[in-house]
Enzyme design. Structure first.
Site, short mmCIF file in Angstrom:
data_model
loop_
_atom_site.label_atom_id
_atom_site.label_comp_id
_atom_site.label_asym_id
_atom_site.label_seq_id
_atom_site.Cartn_x
_atom_site.Cartn_y
_atom_site.Cartn_z
N TYR A 149 0.83 -1.21 0.00
CA TYR A 149 0.00 0.00 0.00
C TYR A 149 0.87 1.26 0.00
CZ TYR A 149 -3.40 3.48 1.48
OH TYR A 149 -4.19 4.60 1.54
P1 NDP Z 1 -13.25 2.66 1.02
O1 NDP Z 1 -12.86 1.22 0.95
O2 NDP Z 1 -14.40 3.07 1.83
O3 NDP Z 1 -13.44 3.24 -0.44
C1 NDP Z 1 -12.69 2.80 -1.52
C2 NDP Z 1 -13.47 3.14 -2.78
O4 NDP Z 1 -12.70 2.77 -3.91
C3 NDP Z 1 -14.79 2.39 -2.85
O5 NDP Z 1 -15.81 3.28 -3.26
C4 NDP Z 1 -14.55 1.33 -3.92
O6 NDP Z 1 -15.78 1.10 -4.60
C5 NDP Z 1 -13.56 2.06 -4.82
N1 NDP Z 1 -12.78 1.18 -5.67
C6 NDP Z 1 -11.94 0.19 -5.31
N2 NDP Z 1 -11.45 -0.43 -6.39
C7 NDP Z 1 -12.00 0.20 -7.48
C8 NDP Z 1 -11.91 0.01 -8.87
N3 NDP Z 1 -11.15 -0.95 -9.39
N4 NDP Z 1 -12.62 0.83 -9.67
C9 NDP Z 1 -13.41 1.81 -9.15
N5 NDP Z 1 -13.54 2.03 -7.84
C10 NDP Z 1 -12.86 1.22 -7.02
O7 NDP Z 1 -11.92 3.40 1.55
P2 NDP Z 1 -11.60 4.96 1.80
O8 NDP Z 1 -12.75 5.80 1.49
O9 NDP Z 1 -10.99 5.03 3.13
O10 NDP Z 1 -10.43 5.18 0.72
C11 NDP Z 1 -10.55 6.08 -0.35
C12 NDP Z 1 -9.15 6.56 -0.76
O11 NDP Z 1 -8.55 7.22 0.35
C13 NDP Z 1 -8.20 5.43 -1.16
O12 NDP Z 1 -7.43 5.85 -2.26
C14 NDP Z 1 -7.32 5.28 0.07
O13 NDP Z 1 -6.04 4.79 -0.26
C15 NDP Z 1 -7.24 6.72 0.55
N6 NDP Z 1 -6.85 6.86 1.94
C16 NDP Z 1 -7.65 6.36 2.95
C17 NDP Z 1 -7.25 6.51 4.26
C18 NDP Z 1 -8.07 5.98 5.41
O14 NDP Z 1 -7.55 5.97 6.55
N7 NDP Z 1 -9.30 5.57 5.23
C19 NDP Z 1 -5.98 7.17 4.62
C20 NDP Z 1 -5.24 7.63 3.48
C21 NDP Z 1 -5.68 7.50 2.21
P3 NDP Z 1 -16.23 -0.26 -5.31
O15 NDP Z 1 -15.75 -1.40 -4.45
O16 NDP Z 1 -17.74 -0.11 -5.35
O17 NDP Z 1 -15.62 -0.22 -6.65
#
Ligand code: NDP
Length: 277
Positions: A149
């Site tokens: 990651y």
């Molecule tokens: P979630 O797991 O809640 O959200 C992740 C989102 O990404 C989901 O909506 C999922 O939707 C989507 N996703 C995953 N794979 C795909 C794909 N192949 N195509 C399209 N959409 C995709 O996690 P977060 O909201 O926490 O994370 C969002 C971002 O924030 C990420 O990039 C993460 O790395 C970053 N982040 C999060 C942190 C945290 O502590 N939560 C800290 C730092 C960064 P679906 O499965 O429906 O496709």
């Protein structure tokens, strides 16, 4: 008024919060992810300005189809692209299989790049637009067992820096948001990933247990996703958006530690706080 923006990964967590926040602030939001059913609940929110779009950022045909749908519905160029979709692969560098490393980079890095390639030409033609990449504090400082990651988010830092410098002299702006721990379901994904490597025969077993115990407390007690949504809004609306926004700001001290202290000292601090020493 109602400038069109696309938020990827909007079916949960940060993307969902960002889509709702931006719609309430007057943007017209195309909210994209793979799970169409989860996106449908957004249609009734955000003053009716949220449009769900099915999208898999790792699938070129899906990107093309989603881009065409948005172009038709928006009736003009997008003003903003928020590259938020992401997954987390965790585990020891020695043991995480190559296919898991690929899955990590396919979504967080190649997916982000291909979305940018799909949307950038229309922004360039309009000579205006904002691209906002969701990185992570892990894109500067990586905890043990977060190698895949953290490496993907380091790559996002590199891509963002290159793109920002390539677009100099245009009306386009590029920003990176670096969230620290945020209270979403992301932490559960990371815990599931770590659990795969805790078998009796794993040389990392004890350290993994200690790390997972420390880590499992972090997301539930962390800042809400709206702090990231606010930063995205700033990057979309500021006359001179920052190159980077770290949220919550309490994580700036952690980054300063990484920048100013020798690695040996940072390693000891990590060991002390995570129990991996
Ligand atoms: P979630 O797991 O809640 O959200 C992740 C989102 O990404 C989901 O909506 C999922 O939707 C989507 N996703 C995953 N794979 C795909 C794909 N192949 N195509 C399209 N959409 C995709 O996690 P977060 O909201 O926490 O994370 C969002 C971002 O924030 C990420 O990039 C993460 O790395 C970053 N982040 C999060 C942190 C945290 O502590 N939560 C800290 C730092 C960064 P679906 O499965 O429906 O496709």
């Amino acid at each position: 008024m109602f400038k069109p923006v696309l938020v990827t990964g909007a079916s949960s967590g940060i993307g969902e919060a960002t889509a709702v926040y931006l719609a309430h602030k007057g943007f017209r939001v195309f909210a994209a992810a793979r799970r169409a059913a989860a996106l449908e609940t957004l249609s009734g929110m955000g003053a009716g300005r949220i449009h769900p779009v099915t999208l898999d950022v790792t699938d070129e045909a899906s990107i093309a189809e989603a881009t065409a749908t948005i172009a038709e519905e928006a009736g003009g160029p997008l003003y903003g692209l928020v590259n938020n979709a992401g997954v987390a692969v965790a585990g020891p560098v020695e043991q995480v299989p190559g296919e898991e490393w690929r899955r990590q980079f396919e979504t967080n890095v190649i997916g982000l790049v291909q979305m940018t390639q799909a949307i950038l030409p229309q922004m360039r033609a309009a000579n205006q637009g904002r691209i906002i990449n969701i990185g992570s504090v892990a894109g500067r400082i990586v905890a043990p067992f977060m190698g895949p990651y953290g490496a993907s988010k380091h790559a996002v830092e590199g891509v963002t820096d290159a793109l920002r410098r390539e677009l100099v002299g245009t009306g386009l702006r590029v920003s990176l948001i670096r969230p620290g721990f945020i209270n979403t379901h992301f932490g559960e994904q990371e815990q599931d990933s770590l659990a795969r490597y805790m078998g009796e025969d794993s040389p990392y077993r004890d350290h993994l247990h200690k790390f997972a115990k420390w880590h499992e407390r972090k997301h539930p007690s962390a800042a809400p996703a709206t702090v990231v949504a606010e930063a995205v809004h700033k990057a979309l609306t500021a006359a001179r958006p920052h190159s980077r926004y770290t949220v919550p700001s309490s994580f700036l001290g952690f980054l300063a530690l990484r920048n100013l202290m020798p690695s040996a000292v940072v390693d000891r601090v990590f060991g002390r706080i995570t129990g991996v020493e």
